[in-house]
Design a protein around this motif. Structure first.
Motif, PDB file in Angstrom:
ATOM      1  N   ALA A 151       9.485  50.382  18.151  1.00 48.29           N
ATOM      2  CA  ALA A 151       8.360  51.204  17.715  1.00 48.29           C
ATOM      3  C   ALA A 151       8.732  52.178  16.601  1.00 48.29           C
ATOM      4  CB  ALA A 151       7.781  51.962  18.906  1.00 48.29           C
ATOM      5  N   THR A 152       9.788  52.966  16.819  1.00 46.76           N
ATOM      6  CA  THR A 152      10.182  53.957  15.812  1.00 46.76           C
ATOM      7  C   THR A 152      11.284  53.453  14.899  1.00 46.76           C
ATOM      8  OG1 THR A 152      11.861  55.066  17.194  1.00 46.76           O
ATOM      9  CG2 THR A 152       9.571  55.784  17.444  1.00 46.76           C
ATOM     10  N   ASP A 153      11.782  52.259  15.167  1.00 45.15           N
ATOM     11  CA  ASP A 153      12.819  51.660  14.329  1.00 45.15           C
ATOM     12  C   ASP A 153      12.572  50.164  14.224  1.00 45.15           C
ATOM     13  OD1 ASP A 153      15.043  51.257  12.774  1.00 45.15           O
ATOM     14  OD2 ASP A 153      16.475  51.381  14.423  1.00 45.15           O
ATOM     15  N   ASN A 154      11.629  49.758  13.356  1.00 44.62           N
ATOM     16  CA  ASN A 154      11.014  50.595  12.363  1.00 44.62           C
ATOM     17  C   ASN A 154       9.536  50.240  12.173  1.00 44.62           C
ATOM     18  OD1 ASN A 154      10.926  52.470  10.149  1.00 44.62           O
ATOM     19  ND2 ASN A 154      11.198  50.785   8.745  1.00 44.62           N
ATOM     20  N   ALA A 155       8.835  50.015  13.281  1.00 39.08           N
ATOM     21  CA  ALA A 155       7.405  49.732  13.160  1.00 39.08           C
ATOM     22  C   ALA A 155       6.672  50.891  12.506  1.00 39.08           C
ATOM     23  CB  ALA A 155       6.807  49.429  14.530  1.00 39.08           C
ATOM     24  N   THR A 156       7.109  52.129  12.779  1.00 42.27           N
ATOM     25  CA  THR A 156       6.449  53.279  12.173  1.00 42.27           C
ATOM     26  C   THR A 156       6.568  53.243  10.648  1.00 42.27           C
ATOM     27  OG1 THR A 156       8.461  54.505  12.775  1.00 42.27           O
ATOM     28  CG2 THR A 156       6.489  54.876  14.111  1.00 42.27           C
ATOM     29  N   GLY A 157       7.719  52.819  10.138  1.00 42.93           N
ATOM     30  CA  GLY A 157       7.860  52.689   8.689  1.00 42.93           C
ATOM     31  C   GLY A 157       6.959  51.596   8.135  1.00 42.93           C
ATOM     32  N   VAL A 158       6.881  50.474   8.849  1.00 43.20           N
ATOM     33  CA  VAL A 158       6.049  49.350   8.402  1.00 43.20           C
ATOM     34  C   VAL A 158       4.580  49.751   8.350  1.00 43.20           C
ATOM     35  CG1 VAL A 158       5.232  47.041   9.014  1.00 43.20           C
ATOM     36  CG2 VAL A 158       7.665  47.597   9.211  1.00 43.20           C
ATOM     37  N   ILE A 159       4.085  50.394   9.400  1.00 45.44           N
ATOM     38  CA  ILE A 159       2.652  50.741   9.416  1.00 45.44           C
ATOM     39  C   ILE A 159       2.339  51.912   8.492  1.00 45.44           C
ATOM     40  CG2 ILE A 159       2.371  49.776  11.719  1.00 45.44           C
ATOM     41  CD1 ILE A 159       2.185  52.644  12.814  1.00 45.44           C
ATOM     42  N   THR A 160       3.334  52.768   8.217  1.00 46.14           N
ATOM     43  CA  THR A 160       3.135  53.828   7.228  1.00 46.14           C
ATOM     44  C   THR A 160       2.833  53.222   5.866  1.00 46.14           C
ATOM     45  OG1 THR A 160       4.520  55.472   8.346  1.00 46.14           O
ATOM     46  CG2 THR A 160       4.255  55.720   5.980  1.00 46.14           C
ATOM     47  N   MET A 161       3.631  52.250   5.456  1.00 38.78           N
ATOM     48  CA  MET A 161       3.433  51.611   4.158  1.00 38.78           C
ATOM     49  C   MET A 161       2.139  50.803   4.134  1.00 38.78           C
ATOM     50  SD  MET A 161       5.921  52.925   2.740  1.00 38.78           S
ATOM     51  CE  MET A 161       7.548  53.606   3.021  1.00 38.78           C
ATOM     52  N   MET A 162       1.834  50.156   5.240  1.00 37.66           N
ATOM     53  CA  MET A 162       0.607  49.363   5.326  1.00 37.66           C
ATOM     54  C   MET A 162      -0.625  50.253   5.204  1.00 37.66           C
ATOM     55  SD  MET A 162      -0.252  46.571   8.285  1.00 37.66           S
ATOM     56  CE  MET A 162       1.009  45.419   7.732  1.00 37.66           C
TER      57      MET A 162
ATOM     58  N   ILE B 205      11.602  48.300 -11.950  1.00 37.64           N
ATOM     59  CA  ILE B 205      11.111  49.114 -10.830  1.00 37.64           C
ATOM     60  C   ILE B 205      11.060  50.576 -11.250  1.00 37.64           C
ATOM     61  CG2 ILE B 205      11.702  49.994  -8.538  1.00 37.64           C
ATOM     62  CD1 ILE B 205      12.745  47.216  -7.841  1.00 37.64           C
ATOM     63  N   GLN B 206       9.923  51.172 -11.044  1.00 35.50           N
ATOM     64  CA  GLN B 206       9.757  52.596 -11.323  1.00 35.50           C
ATOM     65  C   GLN B 206      10.510  53.435 -10.290  1.00 35.50           C
ATOM     66  OE1 GLN B 206       9.077  54.821 -13.405  1.00 35.50           O
ATOM     67  NE2 GLN B 206       6.944  55.541 -13.309  1.00 35.50           N
ATOM     68  N   VAL B 207      10.113  53.321  -9.027  1.00 33.92           N
ATOM     69  CA  VAL B 207      10.808  53.985  -7.917  1.00 33.92           C
ATOM     70  C   VAL B 207      10.628  53.147  -6.658  1.00 33.92           C
ATOM     71  CG1 VAL B 207      10.643  56.384  -8.732  1.00 33.92           C
ATOM     72  CG2 VAL B 207       8.789  55.405  -7.347  1.00 33.92           C
ATOM     73  N   VAL B 208      11.469  53.408  -5.675  1.00 37.15           N
ATOM     74  CA  VAL B 208      11.356  52.819  -4.342  1.00 37.15           C
ATOM     75  C   VAL B 208      11.222  53.965  -3.348  1.00 37.15           C
ATOM     76  CG1 VAL B 208      12.475  51.418  -2.567  1.00 37.15           C
ATOM     77  CG2 VAL B 208      12.808  50.859  -4.997  1.00 37.15           C
ATOM     78  N   TRP B 209      10.209  53.889  -2.501  1.00 40.52           N
ATOM     79  CA  TRP B 209      10.055  54.841  -1.389  1.00 40.52           C
ATOM     80  C   TRP B 209      10.393  54.105  -0.096  1.00 40.52           C
ATOM     81  CZ3 TRP B 209       9.877  58.972  -4.020  1.00 40.52           C
ATOM     82  CH2 TRP B 209       9.018  59.160  -5.102  1.00 40.52           C
ATOM     83  N   ASN B 210      11.379  54.596   0.627  1.00 36.98           N
ATOM     84  CA  ASN B 210      11.818  53.927   1.860  1.00 36.98           C
ATOM     85  C   ASN B 210      11.623  54.841   3.064  1.00 36.98           C
ATOM     86  OD1 ASN B 210      13.360  51.624   3.188  1.00 36.98           O
ATOM     87  ND2 ASN B 210      14.654  53.364   3.753  1.00 36.98           N
ATOM     88  N   GLN B 211      11.105  54.279   4.152  1.00 34.79           N
ATOM     89  CA  GLN B 211      10.914  55.057   5.387  1.00 34.79           C
ATOM     90  C   GLN B 211      11.498  54.301   6.570  1.00 34.79           C
ATOM     91  OE1 GLN B 211       8.415  56.503   8.045  1.00 34.79           O
ATOM     92  NE2 GLN B 211       9.617  58.324   7.595  1.00 34.79           N
ATOM     93  N   ASP B 212      12.406  54.981   7.293  1.00 35.38           N
ATOM     94  CA  ASP B 212      13.129  54.273   8.360  1.00 35.38           C
ATOM     95  C   ASP B 212      13.872  55.233   9.282  1.00 35.38           C
ATOM     96  OD1 ASP B 212      14.590  52.453   9.927  1.00 35.38           O
ATOM     97  OD2 ASP B 212      16.147  52.206   8.423  1.00 35.38           O
ATOM     98  N   ASN B 213      13.260  56.271   9.751  1.00 35.88           N
ATOM     99  CA  ASN B 213      13.996  57.071  10.736  1.00 35.88           C
ATOM    100  C   ASN B 213      13.072  57.759  11.710  1.00 35.88           C
ATOM    101  OD1 ASN B 213      13.127  58.876   8.746  1.00 35.88           O
ATOM    102  ND2 ASN B 213      14.774  60.304   9.168  1.00 35.88           N
TER     103      ASN B 213
END
Length: 522
Positions: free
Chosen positions: A316-327, A373-381
């Protein structure tokens, strides 16, 4: 030299300045209008709980190579396609395909008791009606020869390989409830126990993940570990390296009971049943979604989150939260910013947990995209709100990130700490795969919510641990930063800092240690 302007020239210049100032003000107002629309859409029409339910509850854990991982890839493509994106599963290799199935551990002597635990990922299955045998506990060794002598005694046994802590209570519980003297005594005993155990493990020349190989060779029939997180009921679930014998992880509360019985000569017996299946090999993918830019389709703003997980919980938090944030950020932008100037590319990476393999493979396989690529935003914690952004070692990152952050709502922005220029990462999460190739990529770091002990790779990384208000805040931040990165007139600077001298007096070099693994065998 002094320059004197005529009245006409001065008025003309003043008029030009007024026009420029007015245009800038209108442009800022337009940006603020889009930001306001992003916030309103996120707060009034969130899809986060629906996305989480589908990914976390319905599909569940997403171990690389497993059938569930394939389901997740297909769900991502289907969902982004429904949002109007061009989506695909992009093959980058193959992996051992393993399906967990059911697993059960039961103490059969000196009494019958179901034990809380499960097989580790990639563990060999038990055969027939399972494996039942006497349980023995690995002792503390005083030398390498001591370990070698003990190995001769494990044939036909189920072996406990983890240290049994002196207390199953959390450190916070001890600090809150014990006397000062009692807490200090506990800390001393705890530290001494750990020191002795670490020394003992050094004599084996193994880690807890490779030790089962030595036990397998010595004739043990199974291994039980307990990788406690120092919170009651929580244990970390990784993978098994053994080839023939099953490896189970048992919760500390039951593990400690078995350990005490074995130490006191009771000779407890346990029945292990693991019905996992080996399915050969399966293709491994990155799930990619693109919304083509209307003005600069060959320049990219990348939203990054790994899709795979370990399978002790449901990821869930590693890393479904990151996936659904981007979605959710993409869903919002499709509604309020349909004419995105640059292409918005979402990377849902595979096999992050085995070494950032999916994201590294993407950069290696797509040089034409990577260079633009301009920038990459990554979420994973975890599930917490974004509170830290570092510059990843890019010298001028402060110029654009600081400017873009000014558009984030004040109640969010005031908590975000920035570190510029920061240092390039050697690993940790998928933005490192880009940083190491000189691409501006940034981890959006969150508040803890006790991530390290509560949910990171544990049996409790489940839907109920998601804090949706904070994930919603993250989706807003990602959507705003993505919008502004798309609108930036030019590609941002890729200038890197000169790294400092290390503690040995050598000039540090930009890291290049990340290389994608394309199969589970290399």
């Amino acid at each position: 030299m002094r320059i004197t302007l005529t009245k006409h020239v001065a008025l003309k210049s003043l008029g030009l300045a007024y026009v420029l100032l007015t245009s800038s003000s209108v442009f800022a107002q337009d940006k603020n209008a889009v930001v306001t629309a992003i916030v309103q859409e996120a707060n009034s029409n969130s899809y986060l709980e629906n996305y989480a339910f589908e990914l976390v509850d319905m599909i569940g854990p997403r171990l690389v190579g497993s059938p569930q991982m394939q389901q997740a890839h297909d769900w991502v493509v289907k969902t982004y396609t429904a949002l109007g994106a061009e989506a695909r599963n992009e093959v980058y290799g193959e992996w051992r395909s393993w399906d967990r199935g059911t697993s059960q551990a039961t103490m059969t002597y000196p009494r019958v008791k179901s034990l809380e635990g499960t097989q580790l990922a990639f563990s060999p299955a038990t055969k027939g009606k399972g494996i039942e045998a006497e349980v023995v506990a690995m002792p503390v060794f005083s030398s390498a020869s001591d370990f070698q002598a003990w190995l001769k005694t494990v044939k036909g046994k189920i072996v406990l390989i983890g240290m049994n802590p002196i207390s199953g209570r959390s450190d916070a519980n001890w600090k809150e409830s014990a006397s000062a003297a009692g807490y200090d005594k506990y800390q001393g005993l705890k530290n001494e126990q750990q020191k002795k155990w670490d020394l003992s493990m050094s004599y084996t020349e193994h880690t807890r993940r490779t030790l089962p190989l030595a036990l397998e060779a010595a004739g043990a029939v199974a291994v039980i570990d307990s990788y406690w997180t120092e919170l009651p009921g929580l244990t970390r679930i990784f993978d098994a390296k053994s080839k023939q014998i099953p490896v189970f992880n048992i919760a500390l509360e039951d593990y400690g009971m078995l350990y005490r019985m074995a130490e006191r000569g009771v000779k407890p017996r346990v029945l292990l049943e693991g019905n996992s299946k080996e399915l050969g090999t399966a293709k491994t993918y990155n799930s990619i979604a693109e919304i083509k830019g209307k003005e600069k389709p060959n320049e990219y703003v990348v939203l990054s989150a790994h899709l795979d997980s370990w399978d002790g919980g449901t990821g869930a938090t590693d890393n479904a939260t990151g996936v659904i944030t981007m979605m959710e950020a993409v869903r919002i932008l499709q509604k309020v910013y349909p004419n995105n100037k640059r292409t918005i590319l979402v990377g849902n990476w595979g096999s992050e947990e085995q070494g950032l393999n999916g994201s590294s493979a993407f950069v290696e396989d797509n040089p034409e995209i990577a260079k633009n690529i301009q920038v990459v935003w990554n979420q994973d914690n975890g599930t917490g709100r974004i509170v830290r952004i570092a510059g990843s070692g890019f010298e001028k990152s402060y110029e654009y990130i600081s400017r873009w952050l000014q558009y984030i709502p004040e109640e969010f922005r005031k908590e975000i700490q920035t570190t510029f220029p920061g240092m390039p990462g050697t690993g940790g999460s998928d933005h490192s795969s880009f940083v190491q190739r000189g691409i501006p990529a940034f981890g959006l770091s969150s508040t803890s919510w006790d991530y390290g002990k509560l949910t990171w790779h544990t049996n409790r990384d489940t839907y109920d641990k998601i804090v949706f208000d904070e994930v919603r805040q993250n989706a807003i931040i990602v959507a705003i930063l993505t919008y502004l990165a798309c609108e930036e007139p030019e590609l941002v600077s890729r200038d890197r800092i000169v790294l400092p001298i290390d503690k040995n007096g050598k000039q540090m070099e930009w890291p290049t240690n990340l290389k994608s693994k394309r199969t589970s065998g290399n």
